[in-house]
Design a protein around this motif. Structure first.
Motif, PDB file in Angstrom:
ATOM      1  N   GLU A 199      -5.488  -6.662   2.768  1.00 52.50           N
ATOM      2  CA  GLU A 199      -6.148  -5.770   1.811  1.00 52.50           C
ATOM      3  C   GLU A 199      -6.866  -6.570   0.727  1.00 52.50           C
ATOM      4  O   GLU A 199      -7.945  -6.182   0.256  1.00 52.50           O
ATOM      5  CB  GLU A 199      -5.126  -4.827   1.163  1.00 52.50           C
ATOM      6  CG  GLU A 199      -4.519  -3.798   2.113  1.00 52.50           C
ATOM      7  CD  GLU A 199      -3.305  -4.333   2.866  1.00 52.50           C
ATOM      8  OE1 GLU A 199      -3.119  -5.578   2.889  1.00 52.50           O
ATOM      9  OE2 GLU A 199      -2.569  -3.526   3.440  1.00 52.50           O
ATOM     10  N   ALA A 200      -6.271  -7.693   0.342  1.00 52.95           N
ATOM     11  CA  ALA A 200      -6.893  -8.559  -0.665  1.00 52.95           C
ATOM     12  C   ALA A 200      -8.225  -9.092  -0.165  1.00 52.95           C
ATOM     13  O   ALA A 200      -9.218  -9.104  -0.902  1.00 52.95           O
ATOM     14  CB  ALA A 200      -5.953  -9.709  -1.017  1.00 52.95           C
ATOM     15  N   VAL A 201      -8.257  -9.554   1.074  1.00 54.84           N
ATOM     16  CA  VAL A 201      -9.502 -10.075   1.652  1.00 54.84           C
ATOM     17  C   VAL A 201     -10.584  -9.002   1.620  1.00 54.84           C
ATOM     18  O   VAL A 201     -11.730  -9.257   1.206  1.00 54.84           O
ATOM     19  CB  VAL A 201      -9.270 -10.557   3.103  1.00 54.84           C
ATOM     20  CG1 VAL A 201     -10.602 -10.828   3.802  1.00 54.84           C
ATOM     21  CG2 VAL A 201      -8.426 -11.821   3.121  1.00 54.84           C
ATOM     22  N   GLN A 202     -10.245  -7.796   2.035  1.00 56.18           N
ATOM     23  CA  GLN A 202     -11.222  -6.715   2.096  1.00 56.18           C
ATOM     24  C   GLN A 202     -11.785  -6.399   0.709  1.00 56.18           C
ATOM     25  O   GLN A 202     -13.005  -6.265   0.524  1.00 56.18           O
ATOM     26  CB  GLN A 202     -10.566  -5.461   2.692  1.00 56.18           C
ATOM     27  CG  GLN A 202     -11.530  -4.311   2.910  1.00 56.18           C
ATOM     28  CD  GLN A 202     -10.854  -3.112   3.579  1.00 56.18           C
ATOM     29  OE1 GLN A 202      -9.667  -3.148   3.867  1.00 56.18           O
ATOM     30  NE2 GLN A 202     -11.620  -2.065   3.823  1.00 56.18           N
ATOM     31  N   ALA A 203     -10.898  -6.279  -0.288  1.00 54.74           N
ATOM     32  CA  ALA A 203     -11.337  -5.945  -1.640  1.00 54.74           C
ATOM     33  C   ALA A 203     -12.165  -7.072  -2.259  1.00 54.74           C
ATOM     34  O   ALA A 203     -13.222  -6.837  -2.865  1.00 54.74           O
ATOM     35  CB  ALA A 203     -10.129  -5.633  -2.515  1.00 54.74           C
ATOM     36  N   LEU A 204     -11.695  -8.308  -2.100  1.00 55.12           N
ATOM     37  CA  LEU A 204     -12.370  -9.444  -2.718  1.00 55.12           C
ATOM     38  C   LEU A 204     -13.712  -9.740  -2.057  1.00 55.12           C
ATOM     39  O   LEU A 204     -14.632 -10.250  -2.704  1.00 55.12           O
ATOM     40  CB  LEU A 204     -11.446 -10.667  -2.690  1.00 55.12           C
ATOM     41  CG  LEU A 204     -10.224 -10.538  -3.617  1.00 55.12           C
ATOM     42  CD1 LEU A 204      -9.160 -11.576  -3.272  1.00 55.12           C
ATOM     43  CD2 LEU A 204     -10.653 -10.670  -5.078  1.00 55.12           C
ATOM     44  N   LEU A 205     -13.824  -9.436  -0.776  1.00 58.18           N
ATOM     45  CA  LEU A 205     -15.125  -9.558  -0.110  1.00 58.18           C
ATOM     46  C   LEU A 205     -16.142  -8.600  -0.728  1.00 58.18           C
ATOM     47  O   LEU A 205     -17.324  -8.941  -0.885  1.00 58.18           O
ATOM     48  CB  LEU A 205     -14.989  -9.274   1.389  1.00 58.18           C
ATOM     49  CG  LEU A 205     -14.624 -10.467   2.284  1.00 58.18           C
ATOM     50  CD1 LEU A 205     -14.329 -10.002   3.697  1.00 58.18           C
ATOM     51  CD2 LEU A 205     -15.740 -11.507   2.285  1.00 58.18           C
ATOM     52  N   SER A 206     -15.666  -7.413  -1.102  1.00 61.73           N
ATOM     53  CA  SER A 206     -16.559  -6.443  -1.747  1.00 61.73           C
ATOM     54  C   SER A 206     -17.030  -6.956  -3.100  1.00 61.73           C
ATOM     55  O   SER A 206     -18.203  -6.819  -3.457  1.00 61.73           O
ATOM     56  CB  SER A 206     -15.834  -5.097  -1.909  1.00 61.73           C
ATOM     57  OG  SER A 206     -15.518  -4.541  -0.643  1.00 61.73           O
ATOM     58  N   ALA A 207     -16.108  -7.570  -3.863  1.00 58.36           N
ATOM     59  CA  ALA A 207     -16.497  -8.157  -5.156  1.00 58.36           C
ATOM     60  C   ALA A 207     -17.456  -9.317  -4.950  1.00 58.36           C
ATOM     61  O   ALA A 207     -18.429  -9.481  -5.700  1.00 58.36           O
ATOM     62  CB  ALA A 207     -15.236  -8.628  -5.894  1.00 58.36           C
ATOM     63  N   TYR A 208     -17.216 -10.115  -3.921  1.00 63.41           N
ATOM     64  CA  TYR A 208     -18.051 -11.292  -3.623  1.00 63.41           C
ATOM     65  C   TYR A 208     -19.470 -10.870  -3.248  1.00 63.41           C
ATOM     66  O   TYR A 208     -20.447 -11.538  -3.612  1.00 63.41           O
ATOM     67  CB  TYR A 208     -17.403 -12.083  -2.490  1.00 63.41           C
ATOM     68  CG  TYR A 208     -18.147 -13.336  -2.090  1.00 63.41           C
ATOM     69  CD1 TYR A 208     -17.967 -14.532  -2.777  1.00 63.41           C
ATOM     70  CD2 TYR A 208     -19.026 -13.323  -1.005  1.00 63.41           C
ATOM     71  CE1 TYR A 208     -18.647 -15.684  -2.410  1.00 63.41           C
ATOM     72  CE2 TYR A 208     -19.712 -14.467  -0.621  1.00 63.41           C
ATOM     73  CZ  TYR A 208     -19.513 -15.650  -1.332  1.00 63.41           C
ATOM     74  OH  TYR A 208     -20.191 -16.767  -0.964  1.00 63.41           O
TER      75      TYR A 208
END
Length: 445
Positions: free
Chosen positions: A113-122
Motif C-alpha cells: 500500500e505504501a508503494v502505491q500511495a508514494l508512487l502517486s505522490a511521486y
C-alpha cells in the motif's frame, strides 16, 4: 562584609531557582497548551465529520494532528479517505495526502500500500526529497532494490545532508549485488554513524564479493564476537580461509560461529555444513559426520548431506578407503601397490613404471604366475563420481602403447553405462567402489 556577601549569594541563588522553576512552568504550560490545542482541533473536526464523514474541513486538520503525533493507524485511515475525495476545488493537497498516506503505511508495515500511495505522490512531484526517500524505502522493503537505488540517488540530490539516505542507497546497491558501486556509499554511511555494525558488515561483505578478501577479513575477524553479526562474519571468514587453504583458521572461524546460539537456523546449518567439510579435509571424520547428522535431523535433503553421510560412514569403517580417496600421493601409491599384490597374491609382481595424472595414476606391471605371465596395466581413479567412456577409450589406447595384454580400471566411484559397454570383448576389467572397498579391507593398515 561577610554578611553582605552572604546576602548577595542568597539573592543570586533565589533568582536562579526562580528562573529555573519559572522555565519549567512555562514548558509545562506550553505542552499543556499544545495538548489542549490538539484536543480542541480533534473536537471541532469530529463535529464537522459527524455532519459529513467526508468533509475535507474535518479530515485535513484531523490528519495533521494524527500524523504529527505519529498515530499511524489513525493517520492512515484519514489520508486513505482524503485520497479518494474529489480535489478539483484545490482544498486537498494531493501530493501531501499521498505522501502522508504512504509514510503511514510504511510505519504500519503495509509495504504494498505504501508503494502505491508514494508512487502517486511521486507522479505529482518527482524531485522532492520526501517523495523519493520514502518511495525508495517502500521499494526497498518490497525487495525492489534496483528500483530503490535511483530513488535514493535523487533524494541525495534534493538533500545530501539528510541522515540515513546514504545507508539506504548503499544497502539497495548491496542487495542488488552491485558490490563495487555500493562501497563508496557505505563509507559515507559509516562516516555518519561509525558504530553501525550493519554498515560495517555489509561493507566488508561487498569487499569480499568483489574479491578484496584480504581487506574484508580484518573486519570479519573484528566482528566475530558481535552478538548480531558475529555468526555471519565467522561464516565469511571461514570461507576466505578455506580459499587460502588455511583449514585450521577456517575451523576456528566456524567453531566460533556455532557459539552464537541465537543465530538463525539457516545460517547455523550453513556454518555446520562448511565446518563438516573442513573436518573431512583434516581426516576428522567422526566430527564431520556428527555435524552432518545434526543437519539431517533439522533440515531434510540439505545440499548433498545424505550422500556425504553415506560416503564418510563407509570411510570411517574402512581406513584404507580413506587413504585411497584422500591421502597424499605417496600413501596413495603405496596402497595401490598393496592392492595389486592382494589382487595377485599368489604371483610374483614386478613394477615397470608409475605415471601420475591429475585424475588418475597408472601402474604398469609384469605378473608371473605358475602357469602364465602377463603385462598388466592398472589405472586407479580417485574420484567418487562416475568415470565416462572417454577415459576408458584412452586407457585402451595406452594399453596398446605399452604392450599391456590386460588392464584394470579401478575407481572409488562408478563407471558409466557407456564405459561398461565399451569394454565388452576387450581385455579390460572395471572395478567399482563396492569391489574396491572389499579388496581394501583385506589389506593390513
Amino acid at each position: 562584609m561577610s554578611y553582605l556577601i552572604a546576602t548577595v549569594i542568597t539573592i543570586a541563588l533565589a533568582a536562579v531557582l526562580s528562573l529555573f522553576l519559572g522555565g519549567g512552568k512555562n514548558s509545562s504550560k506550553k505542552k499543556n497548551s499544545t495538548n489542549r490545542n490538539k484536543a480542541q482541533i480533534i473536537k471541532e473536526a469530529n463535529k464537522k465529520l459527524a455532519k459529513n464523514p467526508h468533509d475535507p474541513a474535518g479530515l485535513i486538520p484531523l490528519g495533521d494532528v494524527y500524523f504529527s503525533s505519529q498515530i499511524w493507524d489513525k493517520a492512515y485511515s484519514i489520508y486513505s479517505d482524503l485520497s479518494k475525495l474529489d480535489s478539483k476545488g484545490g482544498t486537498i493537497n494531493l501530493e501531501q495526502c499521498f505522501l502522508r498516506l504512504g509514510v503511514s503505511a510504511l510505519k504500519l508495515g503495509k509495504n504494498a500500500e505504501a508503494v502505491q500511495a508514494l508512487l502517486s505522490a511521486y507522479k505529482i512531484n518527482s524531485l522532492g526529497f520526501d517523495n523519493n526517500f520514502y518511495l525508495g524505502q517502500a521499494m526497498f522493503n518490497q525487495k525492489f532494490y534496483d528500483k530503490a537505488a535511483p530513488l535514493f540517488k535523487k533524494a541525495i540530490l534534493a538533500n545530501g545532508e539528510a541522515p540515513g539516505v546514504y545507508f539506504f542507497l548503499a544497502q539497495s546497491l548491496y542487495y542488488a549485488k552491485k558490490y563495487k558501486e555500493c562501497l563508496a556509499f557505505f563509507k559515507k554511511a559509516l562516516d555518519e554513524d561509525p558504530a553501525n555494525k550493519e554498515v560495517l558488515f555489509c561493507m566488508a561483505d561487498a569487499m569480499f564479493q568483489e574479491g578484496r578478501g584480504d581487506r574484508a577479513i580484518k573486519i570479519f575477524m573484528h566482528l566475530r564476537a558481535d552478538p548480531v553479526y558475529g555468526a555471519k562474519s565467522c561464516l565469511r571468514a571461514g570461507i576466505f580461509h578455506v580459499r587460502m587453504n588455511d583449514l585450521d583458521a577456517a575451523i576456528q572461524d566456524y567453531e566460533i560461529g556455532l557459539k552464537h546460539e541465537n543465530s538463525a537456523q539457516e545460517l547455523r546449518v550453513e556454518i555446520e555444513y562448511n565446518l563438516a567439510r573442513c573436518y573431512f579435509e583434516k581426516k576428522q571424520i567422526a566430527k564431520g559426520l556428527s555435524l552432518l547428522k545434526n543437519i539431517r535431523d533439522s533440515v531434510q535433503n540439505y545440499k548433498d548431506v545424505n550422500s556425504l553421510i553415506n560416503r564418510y560412514q563407509e570411510l570411517s569403517q574402512n581406513s584404507n578407503l580413506q587413504i585411497y580417496i584422500s591421502a597424499n600421493s605417496n600413501d596413495f601409491v603405496a596402497l595401490c601397490r598393496k592392492f595389486i599384490l592382494t589382487k595377485y597374491k599368489n604371483s610374483n609382481i614386478k613394477i615397470q613404471s608409475i605415471e601420475h595424472d591429475s585424475l588418475y595414476t597408472d601402474i604398469l606391471t609384469e605378473i608371473y604366475a605358475t602357469t602364465w605371465q602377463d603385462v598388466v596395466l592398472f589405472r586407479f581413479f580417485r574420484t567418487t563420481g562416475s568415470v565416462g567412456e572417454i577415459y576408458i577409450r584412452e586407457f585402451h589406447e595406452h594399453m596398446n602403447d605399452v604392450n599391456a595384454e590386460r588392464g584394470f580400471c579401478v575407481s572409488a566411484g562408478l563407471f558409466s553405462a557407456e564405459s561398461k559397454k565399451y569394454i565388452e570383448g576387450r581385455p579390460i576389467d572395471l572395478i567399482e567402489k563396492t569391489e574396491l572397498a572389499k579388496i581394501l579391507k583385506l589389506i593390513a593398515v
